[in-house]
Design a protein around this motif. Structure first.
Motif, short mmCIF file in Angstrom:
data_model
loop_
_atom_site.label_atom_id
_atom_site.label_comp_id
_atom_site.label_asym_id
_atom_site.label_seq_id
_atom_site.Cartn_x
_atom_site.Cartn_y
_atom_site.Cartn_z
N PHE A 178 0.82 -1.22 0.00
CA PHE A 178 0.00 0.00 0.00
C PHE A 178 0.85 1.27 0.00
CE2 PHE A 178 -2.57 -3.33 1.86
CZ PHE A 178 -3.82 -3.14 1.28
N ASP A 179 0.31 2.32 -0.62
CA ASP A 179 0.94 3.63 -0.55
C ASP A 179 0.77 4.13 0.89
OD1 ASP A 179 1.32 6.47 -0.56
OD2 ASP A 179 1.06 6.45 -2.74
N ALA A 230 1.87 -4.14 -6.98
CA ALA A 230 3.04 -4.48 -6.16
C ALA A 230 2.57 -5.35 -5.01
CB ALA A 230 3.70 -3.20 -5.65
N THR A 231 3.21 -6.48 -4.82
CA THR A 231 2.81 -7.37 -3.73
C THR A 231 4.04 -7.77 -2.92
OG1 THR A 231 3.11 -9.35 -5.05
CG2 THR A 231 0.89 -8.40 -5.03
N ASN A 232 3.79 -8.33 -1.75
CA ASN A 232 4.86 -8.90 -0.94
C ASN A 232 4.36 -10.23 -0.35
OD1 ASN A 232 3.41 -6.58 0.82
ND2 ASN A 232 3.94 -8.29 2.16
N LYS A 242 4.01 -2.68 3.85
CA LYS A 242 3.83 -4.10 3.57
C LYS A 242 3.19 -4.74 4.77
CE LYS A 242 7.64 -4.71 0.35
NZ LYS A 242 8.76 -5.55 -0.05
N LEU A 243 2.25 -5.63 4.53
CA LEU A 243 1.56 -6.31 5.63
C LEU A 243 1.93 -7.78 5.65
CD1 LEU A 243 -2.00 -4.72 5.42
CD2 LEU A 243 -0.03 -3.98 6.75
N GLU A 244 2.30 -8.25 6.83
CA GLU A 244 2.70 -9.66 6.98
C GLU A 244 2.02 -10.26 8.20
OE1 GLU A 244 7.27 -10.10 5.48
OE2 GLU A 244 6.90 -9.92 7.62
N MET A 245 1.78 -11.56 8.12
CA MET A 245 1.32 -12.29 9.32
C MET A 245 2.49 -13.04 9.92
SD MET A 245 -2.32 -13.85 8.05
CE MET A 245 -1.85 -14.17 6.37
N PHE A 246 2.48 -13.18 11.25
CA PHE A 246 3.54 -13.90 11.94
C PHE A 246 2.96 -15.18 12.54
CE2 PHE A 246 5.90 -9.67 13.05
CZ PHE A 246 6.32 -9.56 11.72
#
Ligand code: UD2
Length: 481
Positions: A199-200, A215-217, A379-383
């Motif tokens: 995301f911007d 754009a992805t991560n 960037k969003l990530e799950m842990f």
């Protein structure tokens, strides 16, 4: 996914509506400029995005920065089984674990979707030379543990390897080139983790990598708990009779990929629901940058080091140990039932964590490429450890650091190839010394040599076969056993 997409000349109206409803219509600004092949691939990518969820994600994680205020919570150490605590019967749990492994109920699992960017290594991290003496790739070192367990417990142990779209094919090619490190091809299962849009940071708009691609991560190691389900890996485990998953990260060459004692504790210790357990190392320095496992308001979870206030990090118990000393090694036992339960209802229910990053993209109005000098994206990530509070009872197994933990994350300093080499050597030195071999040490006590012991030779000092042991080690010697 995108390679196999069908060429098209128009964005399906339902997709257009879904995108417009959540205010992300800038994504379609350039679709008229794309070839049918490019548009087909773009539509296929857009179809994978859960647009309905986007406004909430933006509100919760892009416009706001979730914080954890330790002072608002009751924080206590978790139920722990320490290697040097004689009050629990290690042998009993070894036997319990050995039985489950022998019965084919345990699978190995490695998360290898991350990029070696901090390490400055261009390629899947598992291909990085990790062996202190041999320079064996990290994948080979982990494979040797699986080979050891298959032989020791006379059973087929499948090994699941999670990759990301960024390194999937390279990883598979690497295993092919190395003949799956001696494992049967059908017992090594690869699957890819999911991706999240980036995301911007200022506007909450999804960033465009190009006119026909967002754009992805990778969605973080927590994404493994979803990908296990969506990829069919979980169903594959069920069909093989697997009940428990032994989870390790690709960056730790000392990880005992299959550890009978840990399996036994996870499955049978008091306080464990046998859903998800964690291997920890005692944190000695309050400032050490590892998350700690703690019970927060009665629920076991991880507090990231950045969320732990200095006074709580430094607080000591009566015996002088740190009050919160359960440092997270990121080695877990997880039950197949638990992962299945988490996936019921379609959403994992794990929170996201935000990271501000420099994301190359195009301007959504002009199409001009932007190569940012400062972080522009979220960037969003799950842990994975955020699943711990969702169990009904989780325990920790404290092991000695050199026995299980020598990660390679950074190019230099802590958790680097050099520190891992030193820890691999220290472990081998202790094992050899316990068997009467003189190991040269320097004035500061560190071994004056480089040593590496493969699990195929020994998994503890008692295992070392007499005929494999040197009588003495000379200063400066490099020796692989
Ligand atoms: C993690 C833990 C930290 C500590 C440490 C132990 C987090 C946020 N912190 O630190 O508390 O336990 O490990 O070594 O996790 N990976 C994927 N897909 C992804 C992201 C990561 O497969 O999208 C894999 C990656 O390949 C690696 C592992 O997860 O095997 C760890 O990832 P990391 O390097 O981002 O975690 P790190 O070092 O911040």
């Amino acid at each position: 996914v995108t390679d196999a997409a069908t060429p098209t000349t128009a964005v399906p109206p339902t997709l257009r509506d879904r995108i417009a409803t959540v205010g992300q219509e800038h994504l379609l600004n350039f679709v008229d400029e794309l070839t049918p092949e490019q548009l087909g691939a773009f539509v296929a990518q857009l179809e994978t995005i859960d647009f309905e969820r986007v406004p909430r994600l933006v509100e919760e994680y892009v416009n706001a920065k979730p914080t954890f205020d330790a002072a608002q919570h009751d924080i206590t150490p978790p139920t722990a089984f320490a290697f040097d605590d004689p009050s629990w019967n290690r042998d009993r749990f070894y036997d319990r674990g050995a039985e489950l492994i022998s019965d084919g109920k345990v699978a190995a699992f490695t998360v290898a979707g991350g990029q070696g960017s901090r390490l400055g290594y261009d390629g899947p991290k598992g291909c990085f030379p990790g062996g202190a003496v041999t320079g064996k790739p990290l994948f080979a070192m982990l494979a040797e543990w699986v080979l050891w367990a298959r032989k020791r417990f006379e059973t087929d142990i499948p090994w699941y390897v999670m990759t990301s779209p960024l390194n999937h094919q390279t990883t598979i090619d690497f295993f092919d080139e190395h003949a799956h490190f001696g494992l049967p091809r059908e017992d090594v299962v690869f699957f890819q983790q999911g991706a999240m849009p980036s995301f911007d940071m200022r506007t909450g708009r999804i960033l465009l990598k190009s006119k026909g691609e967002i754009a992805t991560n990778p969605d973080g190691h927590g994404g493994s708990l979803r990908a296990l389900h969506t990829s069919g890996a979980l169903a594959d485990m069920r069909s093989r009779g697997v009940e428990h998953i032994s989870y390790v990260q690709v960056d730790n060459p000392l990880a005992r990929v299959i550890d009978p004692v840990f399996v036994g504790l996870h499955a049978g210790a008091e306080g464990s629901s046998a859903e998800m357990s964690t291997k920890v190392i005692a944190k000695i320095d309050p400032a050490e940058k590892v998350g700690v496992i703690a019970d927060v308001d009665g629920k076991t979870g991880v507090i990231e080091y950045s969320d732990l206030p200095d006074d709580l990090a430094a607080k000591r118990s009566d015996n002088g140990d740190l009050f919160l000393k359960a440092g997270n090694t990121a080695i877990h036992m997880i039950s197949v039932d638990f992962v299945e339960r988490l996936n019921q209802g379609g959403s994992l229910g794990l929170p996201f964590h935000r990271a501000e990053k420099k994301v190359p993209c195009i301007d959504p109005d002009s199409g001009t490429p932007i190569n940012p000098a400062e972080p522009n994206g979220v960037k969003l990530e799950m842990f994975v450890f955020d699943a711990l509070p969702l169990t009904t009872g989780s325990i920790v197994y404290e092991v000695e650091r050199v026995d299980d933990f020598a990660p390679i994350k950074n190019a230099e300093g802590t958790d680097s190839p050099a520190s891992s080499k030193a820890l691999q050597t220290e472990r081998a030195a202790r094992w050899l010394e316990a068997r009467g071999v003189a190991v040269p040490r320097t004035a500061d006590g560190s071994p004056d040599c480089t040593l590496e012991i493969s699990p195929l030779t020994a998994t503890c000092s008692e295992d070392l076969p007499g005929d494999a042991m040197p009588r003495e080690i000379t200063p400066g010697q490099s020796l692989a056993l």
